[in-house]
Design a protein around this motif. Structure first.
Motif, PDB file in Angstrom:
ATOM      1  N   ALA A  17      40.700 -46.660  39.387  1.00 13.17           N
ATOM      2  CA  ALA A  17      40.903 -45.369  39.204  1.00 13.17           C
ATOM      3  C   ALA A  17      41.618 -44.832  40.785  1.00 13.17           C
ATOM      4  O   ALA A  17      42.552 -44.160  40.812  1.00 13.17           O
ATOM      5  CB  ALA A  17      39.760 -44.453  38.959  1.00 13.17           C
ATOM      6  N   ALA A  18      40.678 -45.521  41.759  1.00 12.97           N
ATOM      7  CA  ALA A  18      41.113 -45.347  43.180  1.00 12.97           C
ATOM      8  C   ALA A  18      42.736 -45.796  43.327  1.00 12.97           C
ATOM      9  O   ALA A  18      43.562 -44.985  43.859  1.00 12.97           O
ATOM     10  CB  ALA A  18      40.321 -45.725  44.137  1.00 12.97           C
ATOM     11  N   ALA A  19      42.907 -46.824  42.915  1.00 12.52           N
ATOM     12  CA  ALA A  19      44.100 -47.617  43.163  1.00 12.52           C
ATOM     13  C   ALA A  19      45.246 -46.765  42.596  1.00 12.52           C
ATOM     14  O   ALA A  19      46.437 -46.653  42.915  1.00 12.52           O
ATOM     15  CB  ALA A  19      44.070 -48.907  42.542  1.00 12.52           C
ATOM     16  N   MET A  28      44.739 -36.258  40.121  1.00 10.40           N
ATOM     17  CA  MET A  28      43.747 -36.154  38.735  1.00 10.40           C
ATOM     18  C   MET A  28      44.214 -37.209  38.073  1.00 10.40           C
ATOM     19  O   MET A  28      45.159 -37.262  37.780  1.00 10.40           O
ATOM     20  CB  MET A  28      43.552 -34.920  38.190  1.00 10.40           C
ATOM     21  CG  MET A  28      42.518 -34.622  37.204  1.00 10.40           C
ATOM     22  SD  MET A  28      43.103 -34.900  35.537  1.00 10.40           S
ATOM     23  CE  MET A  28      44.394 -33.368  35.310  1.00 10.40           C
ATOM     24  N   LEU A  29      43.075 -38.147  37.243  1.00  9.25           N
ATOM     25  CA  LEU A  29      43.578 -38.666  36.139  1.00  9.25           C
ATOM     26  C   LEU A  29      42.709 -38.464  34.935  1.00  9.25           C
ATOM     27  O   LEU A  29      41.396 -38.201  34.863  1.00  9.25           O
ATOM     28  CB  LEU A  29      42.994 -40.221  36.419  1.00  9.25           C
ATOM     29  CG  LEU A  29      43.838 -41.157  37.445  1.00  9.25           C
ATOM     30  CD1 LEU A  29      42.966 -42.408  38.088  1.00  9.25           C
ATOM     31  CD2 LEU A  29      45.046 -41.519  36.872  1.00  9.25           C
ATOM     32  N   PRO A  30      43.411 -38.157  33.863  1.00  9.35           N
ATOM     33  CA  PRO A  30      42.875 -38.201  32.466  1.00  9.35           C
ATOM     34  C   PRO A  30      41.983 -39.327  31.868  1.00  9.35           C
ATOM     35  O   PRO A  30      42.824 -40.310  32.397  1.00  9.35           O
ATOM     36  CB  PRO A  30      43.725 -37.442  31.765  1.00  9.35           C
ATOM     37  CG  PRO A  30      44.960 -36.971  32.480  1.00  9.35           C
ATOM     38  CD  PRO A  30      44.850 -37.946  33.751  1.00  9.35           C
ATOM     39  N   VAL A  31      40.953 -39.339  31.648  1.00 11.20           N
ATOM     40  CA  VAL A  31      40.350 -40.579  31.135  1.00 11.20           C
ATOM     41  C   VAL A  31      40.670 -40.372  29.578  1.00 11.20           C
ATOM     42  O   VAL A  31      40.317 -39.310  28.859  1.00 11.20           O
ATOM     43  CB  VAL A  31      38.812 -40.696  31.245  1.00 11.20           C
ATOM     44  CG1 VAL A  31      38.185 -41.614  31.023  1.00 11.20           C
ATOM     45  CG2 VAL A  31      38.769 -40.571  32.826  1.00 11.20           C
ATOM     46  N   VAL A  32      41.190 -41.496  28.957  1.00 15.30           N
ATOM     47  CA  VAL A  32      41.387 -41.312  27.564  1.00 15.30           C
ATOM     48  C   VAL A  32      41.019 -42.619  26.732  1.00 15.30           C
ATOM     49  O   VAL A  32      40.852 -43.750  27.479  1.00 15.30           O
ATOM     50  CB  VAL A  32      43.242 -41.307  27.411  1.00 15.30           C
ATOM     51  CG1 VAL A  32      43.712 -40.236  28.135  1.00 15.30           C
ATOM     52  CG2 VAL A  32      43.869 -42.659  27.917  1.00 15.30           C
TER      53      VAL A  32
END
Length: 145
Positions: A17-19, A28-32
């Motif tokens: 996620a950090a990468a 922000m990253l949506p988790v899917v």
């Protein structure tokens, strides 16, 4: 709204996620899930909190702290970075593609969001709307009045 959405599966690690956040310069990253339905979000601030010294949460005013010294370069341990995103994700707030601009902005304000995942009628992730995207779209209508 941005249609090219960078997301991450729930089983991915915090290191992954950090990468992605770094590589794509996003906040922000949506988790899917496998069907591209948002199941949570991981934000830059969530990951940065892993590096934050505990005393920061206890001190009301940080004006007297001019630098954090050795903790400035603190990196979470390998075990933490190997944990799955699903252990750290927050609940997701979404809007449908046909959502009005003012309603979307109101939702962002109410939930203190800077980015808002957008979904289609089947609940699949189709875009990300930022405060800037929504705000400039609203302001653009002012010149037509």
């Amino acid at each position: 709204m941005k249609r090219k959405v960078i997301s991450i599966p729930a089983h991915a690690t915090l290191r992954e996620a950090a990468a992605r956040l770094v590589a794509h310069h996003i906040g922000m990253l949506p988790v899917v899930d496998e069907a591209m339905h948002p199941v949570g979000v991981v934000a830059l601030k969530d990951l940065l909190n892993l590096s934050m010294p505990d005393f920061v949460r206890l001190v009301e005013h940080l004006d007297f702290v001019h630098e954090f010294g050795a903790v400035e370069s603190f990196i979470p341990d390998a075990a933490t970075l190997a944990r799955p995103v699903k252990d750290y994700m927050r609940p997701v707030t979404t809007v449908k593609e046909e959502c009005g601009l003012l309603r979307a902005f109101a939702i962002m304000l109410k939930h203190d969001l800077h980015d808002l995942p957008v979904v289609d009628e089947q609940g699949r992730l189709t875009g990300i709307a930022s405060r800037v995207d929504i705000g400039t779209a609203i302001l653009a209508t002012w010149s037509h009045g």
